[in-house]
Design a protein around this motif. Sequence first.
Motif, mmCIF file in Angstrom:
data_model
loop_
_atom_site.group_PDB
_atom_site.id
_atom_site.type_symbol
_atom_site.label_atom_id
_atom_site.label_comp_id
_atom_site.label_asym_id
_atom_site.label_seq_id
_atom_site.Cartn_x
_atom_site.Cartn_y
_atom_site.Cartn_z
ATOM 1 N N ALA A 310 30.319 6.002 -20.067
ATOM 2 C CA ALA A 310 30.418 7.475 -19.421
ATOM 3 C C ALA A 310 29.446 8.553 -19.285
ATOM 4 O O ALA A 310 29.738 9.561 -18.608
ATOM 5 C CB ALA A 310 31.458 7.373 -20.265
ATOM 6 N N TYR A 313 24.439 9.408 -15.922
ATOM 7 C CA TYR A 313 24.582 9.956 -15.094
ATOM 8 C C TYR A 313 24.124 9.835 -13.617
ATOM 9 O O TYR A 313 22.312 9.116 -13.847
ATOM 10 C CB TYR A 313 24.373 11.637 -14.570
ATOM 11 N N ASP A 373 26.620 1.162 -6.853
ATOM 12 C CA ASP A 373 26.856 2.273 -8.346
ATOM 13 C C ASP A 373 26.581 3.420 -7.708
ATOM 14 O O ASP A 373 27.435 3.887 -8.694
ATOM 15 C CB ASP A 373 25.493 1.497 -9.020
ATOM 16 N N ASP A 375 26.787 4.907 -4.836
ATOM 17 C CA ASP A 375 28.110 5.281 -4.213
ATOM 18 C C ASP A 375 29.173 5.618 -4.921
ATOM 19 O O ASP A 375 29.925 6.909 -4.598
ATOM 20 C CB ASP A 375 28.388 4.596 -2.733
ATOM 21 N N LYS A 376 29.916 5.189 -5.463
ATOM 22 C CA LYS A 376 30.717 5.220 -6.459
ATOM 23 C C LYS A 376 29.850 6.545 -7.257
ATOM 24 O O LYS A 376 31.185 7.130 -8.105
ATOM 25 C CB LYS A 376 30.664 4.382 -7.790
ATOM 26 N N ALA A 377 29.054 6.652 -8.366
ATOM 27 C CA ALA A 377 28.524 7.367 -9.159
ATOM 28 C C ALA A 377 29.023 9.083 -7.750
ATOM 29 O O ALA A 377 29.439 9.920 -8.964
ATOM 30 C CB ALA A 377 27.054 7.689 -8.907
ATOM 31 N N ALA A 379 31.076 9.361 -5.536
ATOM 32 C CA ALA A 379 32.216 9.111 -5.215
ATOM 33 C C ALA A 379 33.370 10.395 -6.574
ATOM 34 O O ALA A 379 33.680 11.404 -6.691
ATOM 35 C CB ALA A 379 33.011 8.177 -4.541
ATOM 36 N N ASP A 380 32.546 9.673 -7.259
ATOM 37 C CA ASP A 380 33.680 9.925 -9.146
ATOM 38 C C ASP A 380 32.466 11.141 -9.659
ATOM 39 O O ASP A 380 33.177 11.407 -10.889
ATOM 40 C CB ASP A 380 32.749 8.868 -9.894
ATOM 41 N N GLY A 381 31.853 11.894 -9.120
ATOM 42 C CA GLY A 381 31.196 13.224 -9.291
ATOM 43 C C GLY A 381 30.318 13.073 -10.863
ATOM 44 O O GLY A 381 30.149 14.060 -11.231
ATOM 45 N N LYS A 382 29.679 12.264 -10.666
ATOM 46 C CA LYS A 382 28.586 11.545 -11.081
ATOM 47 C C LYS A 382 27.413 10.990 -10.842
ATOM 48 O O LYS A 382 25.745 11.251 -11.474
ATOM 49 C CB LYS A 382 28.812 10.428 -12.289
#
Length: 425
Positions: A310, A313, A373, A375-377, A379-382
Motif C-alpha cells: 500500500a 507510489y 498498474d 494507469d491505476k496508480a 487514478a488512485d492518487g498513487k
Amino acid sequence: MTFSLKAVGCAVVAGLSLAACSTSPDSGGSPGSTSTASGDIKGKLTVLYDKSFQSALDPVAKAFERKYPGTKVDVNYVSGDVSNLISNQIQAGTAADVFITQPGSGGAMNVHTLAPQGSVRDLSDAPWVADIPKLWRGDMAYKGKTYAYPGTIQGLGGIYNLTKMKELGLKVPTTWGQVLGLCKSAKEHHVYAYAQGFNDPAGPQMVYLALAGSLVYGPTPDFSTRVKEKKTSIPASPWKEVLTKYKQMNDAGCFGEGAMGRTRPQGGTELAAGKALGMIEVGAGLAPVQLQAPKSKFTVAALPATNNPADNYFTALPGYTLSANAKAKNPGAAKAFLNLLAEPKNINRYAEGYASSPLIPNDDFKAPATLGDFDKAVADGKAAKLADWPNPKVNEVAQQGVQAIFLGKDSVDGVLKKMQNAYGD
C-alpha cells in the motif's frame, strides 16, 4: 529501433517543474498568431525528433500532409545527444520549425530554459492548452504562457520481461523484501534482476528516482517546499533511506556484473534478450525493448520501497514535449502540426509509440495491459511527481554520488551532505 533514451532520461531526471494572445496573422510569424486555416498552411515544415521514437511521430507527419495538401513534413530523426544538438542549432539559427523539448527546468532543452531565452513560441492560444491537467501545467509554461505541447505521461518504475520470469517461475515484486529476493533468485538462475546502465549520463538516477516516489514525494508532495523553507533537509529526510536501499540493491548483486560499464541501450538489449529480468527506467523505455523482443511479454510496475504494498507510489513524469521554434520559417504550419497532434486519434497513436498514455486525457484512449498498474496508480492518487530540484547540480551530485558509493569512494551520508550543499547553491 535503437534503445536510445538519453535525452528522455535527462528530461526525466534533470528535475521537472506555466497567456497572453496576439491577433497577428500566422504568416507574419507573430508568437501569438492564431490563423490555422487549411488554405494558409502550405510548404515545408521541418521537425527535429528522437530516432528512438520514429514510430510514434511518423503517423502524425503523414496525417498532417493528408489534412494539409501542399505541405511536406521533413523530419530529421537523430540519435545521441539531442539536447546539445538543439542548443547548437538554436544558437546558429538553424533549428527546425518544431523540435522536441523537455518539461519544466533542469537542462538546455527544458521549457523553463528555452522560454526566457526567447527560443520557443508562445502557444497559449492553442485549443489544447486549457485541457492540460493542473498538476502538469507549470511544466509546459513559463510566467503564465504555454510554450510546449505535453505529449505523453509515463511512469518511472520497473520494466519486467514477463516471458522470462514465467519461464523461471518468478513474479514481479510488490514489496522491498521481494525486490531483494528477486535479485537472489535471478543469480541462482544465472541471470540478473535489473539491467541498469551506470555508464550513461542518465543511468545512475533511475533507481533513486523510482524509490523516492514511494519514500519521499508520494507521502510528502511538498518535500521541496519544506527543504526550501528549512523545515527539513536532505540528510535528515527519507532520502537517506532511498540511497541506503539503492546501496543494498548493489550489494545484493541486483545489477549484475559489469553494471558500471554498461550503458542504458545495452541494458535494454539484455532485458529484451532475457539476460536480465527487469530494468528500472522511464515508461518510454518499454517501446524499444518490445521491438527487440516482439514475442515476449513485458509489464511496467512501481519499484517497491517498503514491505507494505500500500506504500507503493509510481513516480510519474511527462515524456518529451514539443515546441515551435520562435524563429520558425513556417510558423503557421508549426502551430497547426501541434494542434493536429493534440487530436485524440493522433495523440493516442503517438502514445502507443511510447508505450505511454496521453498526458491530456481523452475518452478514446484505451491503456494496454502493460500500463494497467500505472494507469491505476494515477487514478488512485498513487502517482508521485519527479524529484523537484531547484537546479540541475543537485541531480548531478546525486548521480556522481551513487557511483562513488558503489565504488567505495564515498558514503551515503557524505553524498546526502553534498546534495544539500548543491541544493542551496
